[in-house]
Design an enzyme around this catalytic site. Sequence first.
Site, PDB file in Angstrom:
ATOM      1  N   GLY A 218      -7.169  -9.171  -8.438  1.00 56.85           N
ATOM      2  CA  GLY A 218      -6.346  -8.194  -8.527  1.00 56.85           C
ATOM      3  C   GLY A 218      -7.114  -7.138  -8.969  1.00 56.85           C
ATOM      4  O   GLY A 218      -8.335  -6.915  -9.348  1.00 56.85           O
ATOM      5  N   ARG A 219      -6.425  -5.793  -8.665  1.00 53.97           N
ATOM      6  CA  ARG A 219      -7.188  -4.681  -8.785  1.00 53.97           C
ATOM      7  C   ARG A 219      -6.141  -3.664  -9.434  1.00 53.97           C
ATOM      8  O   ARG A 219      -4.833  -3.460  -9.053  1.00 53.97           O
ATOM      9  CB  ARG A 219      -7.612  -3.994  -7.598  1.00 53.97           C
ATOM     10  CG  ARG A 219      -8.471  -2.623  -7.655  1.00 53.97           C
ATOM     11  CD  ARG A 219      -8.727  -2.162  -6.484  1.00 53.97           C
ATOM     12  NE  ARG A 219     -10.050  -2.692  -5.893  1.00 53.97           N
ATOM     13  CZ  ARG A 219      -9.907  -3.406  -4.798  1.00 53.97           C
ATOM     14  NH1 ARG A 219      -9.025  -3.460  -3.832  1.00 53.97           N
ATOM     15  NH2 ARG A 219     -11.027  -4.036  -4.435  1.00 53.97           N
ATOM     16  N   GLY A 220      -6.496  -2.929 -10.338  1.00 55.24           N
ATOM     17  CA  GLY A 220      -5.608  -1.966 -11.073  1.00 55.24           C
ATOM     18  C   GLY A 220      -6.329  -0.545 -11.329  1.00 55.24           C
ATOM     19  O   GLY A 220      -7.524  -0.461 -11.141  1.00 55.24           O
ATOM     20  N   GLY A 221      -5.669   0.353 -12.220  1.00 56.00           N
ATOM     21  CA  GLY A 221      -6.465   1.576 -12.453  1.00 56.00           C
ATOM     22  C   GLY A 221      -7.614   1.447 -13.415  1.00 56.00           C
ATOM     23  O   GLY A 221      -8.492   2.377 -13.466  1.00 56.00           O
TER      24      GLY A 221
ATOM     25  N   GLY B 266      -9.606  -1.441 -13.618  1.00 58.65           N
ATOM     26  CA  GLY B 266     -10.792  -2.202 -13.081  1.00 58.65           C
ATOM     27  C   GLY B 266     -10.373  -3.225 -12.211  1.00 58.65           C
ATOM     28  O   GLY B 266      -9.346  -3.163 -11.652  1.00 58.65           O
TER      29      GLY B 266
ATOM     30  N   VAL C 291     -10.196  -7.689 -11.246  1.00 55.58           N
ATOM     31  CA  VAL C 291     -10.425  -9.122 -11.836  1.00 55.58           C
ATOM     32  C   VAL C 291     -10.708 -10.096 -10.590  1.00 55.58           C
ATOM     33  O   VAL C 291     -10.030  -9.976  -9.502  1.00 55.58           O
ATOM     34  CB  VAL C 291      -9.104  -9.787 -12.506  1.00 55.58           C
ATOM     35  CG1 VAL C 291      -8.945 -11.199 -12.873  1.00 55.58           C
ATOM     36  CG2 VAL C 291      -8.602  -8.698 -13.553  1.00 55.58           C
TER      37      VAL C 291
ATOM     38  N   ASP D  94       2.015  -2.090 -21.453  1.00 59.63           N
ATOM     39  CA  ASP D  94       1.959  -2.182 -19.997  1.00 59.63           C
ATOM     40  C   ASP D  94       2.756  -3.271 -19.445  1.00 59.63           C
ATOM     41  O   ASP D  94       2.389  -4.026 -18.693  1.00 59.63           O
ATOM     42  CB  ASP D  94       0.389  -2.072 -19.166  1.00 59.63           C
ATOM     43  CG  ASP D  94       0.497  -1.638 -17.623  1.00 59.63           C
ATOM     44  OD1 ASP D  94       1.734  -0.903 -17.299  1.00 59.63           O
ATOM     45  OD2 ASP D  94      -0.335  -1.772 -17.105  1.00 59.63           O
TER      46      ASP D  94
END
Length: 526
Positions: free
Chosen positions: A16-19, A21, A23, A131
């Site tokens: 996964g990717r988010g604002g 960083g 995983v 969140d």
Amino acid sequence: MTEETFGPYRIEQLLGRGGMGEVHRAYDTVHDRFVALKRLSTGHHSDEEYRARFRREARIVARLREPHVIPIHAYGEIDGRLYLDMRLVEGADLSDVIREGAVEPARAVRIVEQVASALDAAHADGLVHRDVKPSNILVTAGDFVYLVDFGIARSVSPSATGLTAAGSVVGTLDYMAPERFEGGPVDGRADVYALACVLFACLAGRRPFTADGTAAQIWAHLYVEPPKPSALNPAVPAAFDEVIAKGMAKNPADRYATAGAFARAAAQAAITSAPEPQREAPVAVEHKATVPVHPEPDPPTVALPSTESRVKQAALVGSALAVVAGMVAISLYFGNGDRTRGSGTTTTSITTTTTTVPATTTTTRSPKVEALLAVLPTVYRGADSCAPVDPDGGAVAAVRCTKPNSSWDPINPPPAEAEFRLFDHPTALDEFFQSLVTSRGIPRIDEAGRCRPRIDPIHYTLYRRPGPNSGALPGEFATCFLADGNAQIWWVDTRTLTIGAVKRPGDIDTLDSLDIWWSERVLATL
């Protein structure tokens, strides 16, 4: 391709990717295990205040002993980059589930209950998630749920620092509470708002406010009334509309005080809206009045309703007094033909002496006690020593047994007593067990295996059922310890919503022996 390494970790596929960083699935070469490795973006590491706050709040998350929070193995910094090493859990996030269509209300409630349990544990430790959204809710096999990504979580302490530059807001607009945009204090009720948005998304199959653009989303959260899920999905009972409206109230003071309170209200909406079960017409039963039998000079003979059983006349020769006793047992039957276990039994005594044997009556057990007795482990099911006791800790029924059905084992004797509690939903089951281990400071160590008091420190862990479908089930924990002079083993059975405990006076050797007895006589039959 060149294999990427990060300290002792071998980096594998992106999860996964988010604002904040990314995983990755990673292999921990030191501990010989696969983990979920979250590495924060390098752009967030120039702020020393943020780095200190990240470490402080990572410690808070790491100490959370809640089954619906993925455990953190390690956290820190490697080559100037902050990271979290977490247990690798296989499953789909809730956003993928919703993408396939609206979630059936009862299932949505079960999911929300588990997220609420994780949130209440975080709030109790002074941490607000900030969140909560479907993509941060991981649904595994059997619908066991984890709340993930505490990466932007923030302490409610007045000394807590900001996460970003002044004026910035971090989170997902679709599920963000109004107070997040107003610069005021934020506490756990912001997570309650987000959880209500998540429940709406499950029931309606879409986010609460569909306006496009940042400004429109913020306006909707601040000023637009929460939508009604029943208006968008006919399968949703109208009772959920009020629950969603209160959970998404603009003023935090008008919301549910805790995530658990919100989840219980949602569960009640599902229960009160459920259709009444179809019942068979009752079968008429003829009840005949019982006429008391008075003593007569001559010994009478009393005939019972059954022709197969009669009271025999007895005479005592050589005495001026004659005694004839007749006992009538009245068994109560209900319209469905089932015998009620523990039904009242009345005994009528007839005597010509001055001594009277009083009539005795036993109390009929409640349906919940009957339900608990019916699902006891085989070694205790039907045992005469099992008697109801007052339930505690959120249980709806409880029994205590002093003697199992099994024969005596001279090597591993049976426990002196056993306790069993029945709960009406999984959240209450989790809360009771977590309270038990938390109050005693017992850590979770899945790697150690079950009990093993002579080898490992006292801990709790998932246990594995035997048989062809062997393996650990989510939420099924077992622990053992010494307390009040007793060796004790406690375990959770999620299939029957029960928690059991066996106890025997003794020391660490007794605890080891009791664990063997439990494994052979209880675990083998679960």
